[in-house]
Design a protein around this motif. Structure first.
Motif, short mmCIF file in Angstrom:
data_model
loop_
_atom_site.label_atom_id
_atom_site.label_comp_id
_atom_site.label_asym_id
_atom_site.label_seq_id
_atom_site.Cartn_x
_atom_site.Cartn_y
_atom_site.Cartn_z
N ILE A 28 26.21 144.66 -12.06
CA ILE A 28 26.44 143.59 -11.10
C ILE A 28 25.68 143.87 -9.81
CG2 ILE A 28 28.18 142.37 -9.76
CD1 ILE A 28 30.22 143.39 -11.93
N PHE A 29 24.89 142.90 -9.41
CA PHE A 29 24.21 143.00 -8.12
C PHE A 29 25.01 142.27 -7.05
CE2 PHE A 29 20.98 143.60 -5.08
CZ PHE A 29 20.73 142.40 -4.44
N SER A 30 25.42 141.06 -7.38
CA SER A 30 26.22 140.30 -6.42
C SER A 30 26.98 139.20 -7.14
CB SER A 30 25.33 139.67 -5.34
OG SER A 30 24.47 138.71 -5.91
N PHE A 31 28.06 138.78 -6.52
CA PHE A 31 28.84 137.64 -7.02
C PHE A 31 28.54 136.42 -6.16
CE2 PHE A 31 31.52 139.69 -10.06
CZ PHE A 31 31.72 140.98 -9.60
N ASN A 32 28.35 135.28 -6.79
CA ASN A 32 28.34 134.03 -6.04
C ASN A 32 29.76 133.55 -5.83
OD1 ASN A 32 25.57 134.01 -5.88
ND2 ASN A 32 25.30 132.71 -7.67
N ALA A 33 30.59 133.75 -6.84
CA ALA A 33 31.99 133.35 -6.75
C ALA A 33 32.78 133.98 -7.88
CB ALA A 33 32.14 131.84 -6.80
N MET A 34 34.07 134.11 -7.64
CA MET A 34 35.01 134.52 -8.68
C MET A 34 36.18 133.55 -8.63
SD MET A 34 35.00 138.68 -8.28
CE MET A 34 35.62 139.02 -9.94
N GLY A 35 36.71 133.24 -9.79
CA GLY A 35 37.78 132.26 -9.78
C GLY A 35 38.72 132.38 -10.96
N TRP A 36 39.77 131.60 -10.88
CA TRP A 36 40.78 131.53 -11.93
C TRP A 36 40.89 130.10 -12.43
CZ3 TRP A 36 43.06 135.72 -14.02
CH2 TRP A 36 43.00 136.92 -13.30
N TYR A 37 40.92 129.96 -13.74
CA TYR A 37 41.12 128.69 -14.41
C TYR A 37 42.37 128.83 -15.29
CZ TYR A 37 36.28 127.53 -13.17
OH TYR A 37 35.12 127.25 -12.48
N ARG A 38 42.89 127.70 -15.72
CA ARG A 38 43.98 127.74 -16.67
C ARG A 38 43.87 126.60 -17.65
NH1 ARG A 38 49.12 126.13 -12.70
NH2 ARG A 38 48.61 123.90 -12.48
N GLN A 39 44.46 126.84 -18.81
CA GLN A 39 44.47 125.80 -19.85
C GLN A 39 45.83 125.81 -20.51
OE1 GLN A 39 41.30 126.07 -22.73
NE2 GLN A 39 41.49 123.89 -23.20
N ALA A 40 46.52 124.70 -20.38
CA ALA A 40 47.80 124.52 -21.04
C ALA A 40 47.59 123.86 -22.39
CB ALA A 40 48.71 123.65 -20.16
N PRO A 41 48.53 124.01 -23.32
CA PRO A 41 48.37 123.42 -24.65
C PRO A 41 48.14 121.92 -24.57
CG PRO A 41 50.19 124.96 -24.64
CD PRO A 41 49.75 124.81 -23.22
N GLY A 42 47.09 121.46 -25.25
CA GLY A 42 46.79 120.04 -25.29
C GLY A 42 46.12 119.50 -24.05
N LYS A 43 45.79 120.38 -23.11
CA LYS A 43 45.16 119.93 -21.87
C LYS A 43 43.80 120.60 -21.69
CE LYS A 43 49.38 118.84 -19.32
NZ LYS A 43 50.10 118.99 -18.03
N GLU A 44 42.99 120.01 -20.83
CA GLU A 44 41.70 120.60 -20.54
C GLU A 44 41.84 121.77 -19.57
OE1 GLU A 44 38.86 116.63 -21.09
OE2 GLU A 44 38.99 117.64 -19.16
N ARG A 45 40.87 122.66 -19.63
CA ARG A 45 40.85 123.78 -18.70
C ARG A 45 40.60 123.24 -17.29
NH1 ARG A 45 37.60 129.14 -20.41
NH2 ARG A 45 38.89 128.67 -22.24
N GLU A 46 41.34 123.78 -16.33
CA GLU A 46 41.18 123.33 -14.95
C GLU A 46 41.01 124.51 -14.01
OE1 GLU A 46 44.62 121.17 -13.58
OE2 GLU A 46 46.01 122.79 -14.09
N LEU A 47 40.29 124.27 -12.93
CA LEU A 47 40.11 125.29 -11.91
C LEU A 47 41.38 125.41 -11.08
CD1 LEU A 47 38.31 127.24 -10.25
CD2 LEU A 47 37.60 125.24 -8.91
N VAL A 48 41.86 126.63 -10.95
CA VAL A 48 43.07 126.87 -10.17
C VAL A 48 42.71 127.34 -8.76
CG1 VAL A 48 45.19 128.23 -9.99
CG2 VAL A 48 44.39 127.45 -12.24
N ALA A 49 41.82 128.30 -8.67
CA ALA A 49 41.45 128.84 -7.36
C ALA A 49 40.12 129.55 -7.49
CB ALA A 49 42.51 129.81 -6.85
N ILE A 50 39.35 129.51 -6.40
CA ILE A 50 38.04 130.14 -6.41
C ILE A 50 37.78 130.75 -5.04
CG2 ILE A 50 36.79 128.05 -5.73
CD1 ILE A 50 34.62 128.93 -7.82
N ILE A 51 37.06 131.88 -5.06
CA ILE A 51 36.69 132.53 -3.80
C ILE A 51 35.18 132.79 -3.84
CG2 ILE A 51 37.30 134.83 -4.71
CD1 ILE A 51 38.16 135.52 -1.78
N SER A 52 34.51 132.37 -2.78
CA SER A 52 33.06 132.47 -2.75
C SER A 52 32.61 133.83 -2.23
CB SER A 52 32.50 131.38 -1.84
OG SER A 52 32.77 131.70 -0.48
N ARG A 53 31.31 134.05 -2.31
CA ARG A 53 30.76 135.32 -1.81
C ARG A 53 31.10 135.52 -0.34
NH1 ARG A 53 24.64 136.14 -3.14
NH2 ARG A 53 24.53 134.17 -2.04
N GLY A 54 31.13 134.43 0.39
CA GLY A 54 31.44 134.54 1.81
C GLY A 54 32.92 134.65 2.12
#
Length: 120
Positions: A28-54
């Motif tokens: 790893i040289f650098s991260f642009n962002a790291m985040g958490w997604y979730r997917q419930a049964p029968g539903k699409e994956r959604e973004l829960v939270a994200i943190i940027s490099r800054g």
């Protein structure tokens, strides 16, 4: 190649708390962002939270005030603190990170997922 390993999921009662961790390893040289997604049964994956490099964060409206994303840059680890959990938070939670490797190629990696179940 960058690998992500999640931990911290489990079964919790409504109103309880959990903290998810996601540790990144590899060239790893650098991260642009790291985040958490979730997917419930029968539903699409959604973004829960994200943190940027800054360090700026963005959180899903339905979890604002309950979930907090943070990171430890020295450990290449991102966390999701989840408080006041509700049954509708039940899902598989996935960590995602994207950025650049040491040879300056882009990476976009996902963890294997960790189950969070909120039930009495």
């Amino acid at each position: 190649q960058v690998q992500l390993v999640e931990s911290g999921g489990g079964l919790v009662q409504p109103g309880g708390s959990l903290r998810l961790s996601c540790a990144a390893s590899g060239s790893i040289f650098s991260f642009n962002a790291m985040g958490w997604y979730r997917q419930a049964p029968g539903k699409e994956r959604e973004l829960v939270a994200i943190i940027s490099r800054g360090g700026s964060t963005n959180v899903l409206d339905s979890v604002k005030g309950r979930f907090t994303i943070s990171r430890d840059s020295a450990k290449n680890t991102v966390y999701l603190q989840m408080n006041s959990l509700k049954p509708e938070d039940t899902a598989v939670y996935y960590c995602r990170a994207y950025g650049a490797t040491m040879d300056l190629t882009d990476f976009d990696s996902w963890g294997q997922g960790t189950q969070v179940t909120v039930s009495s």
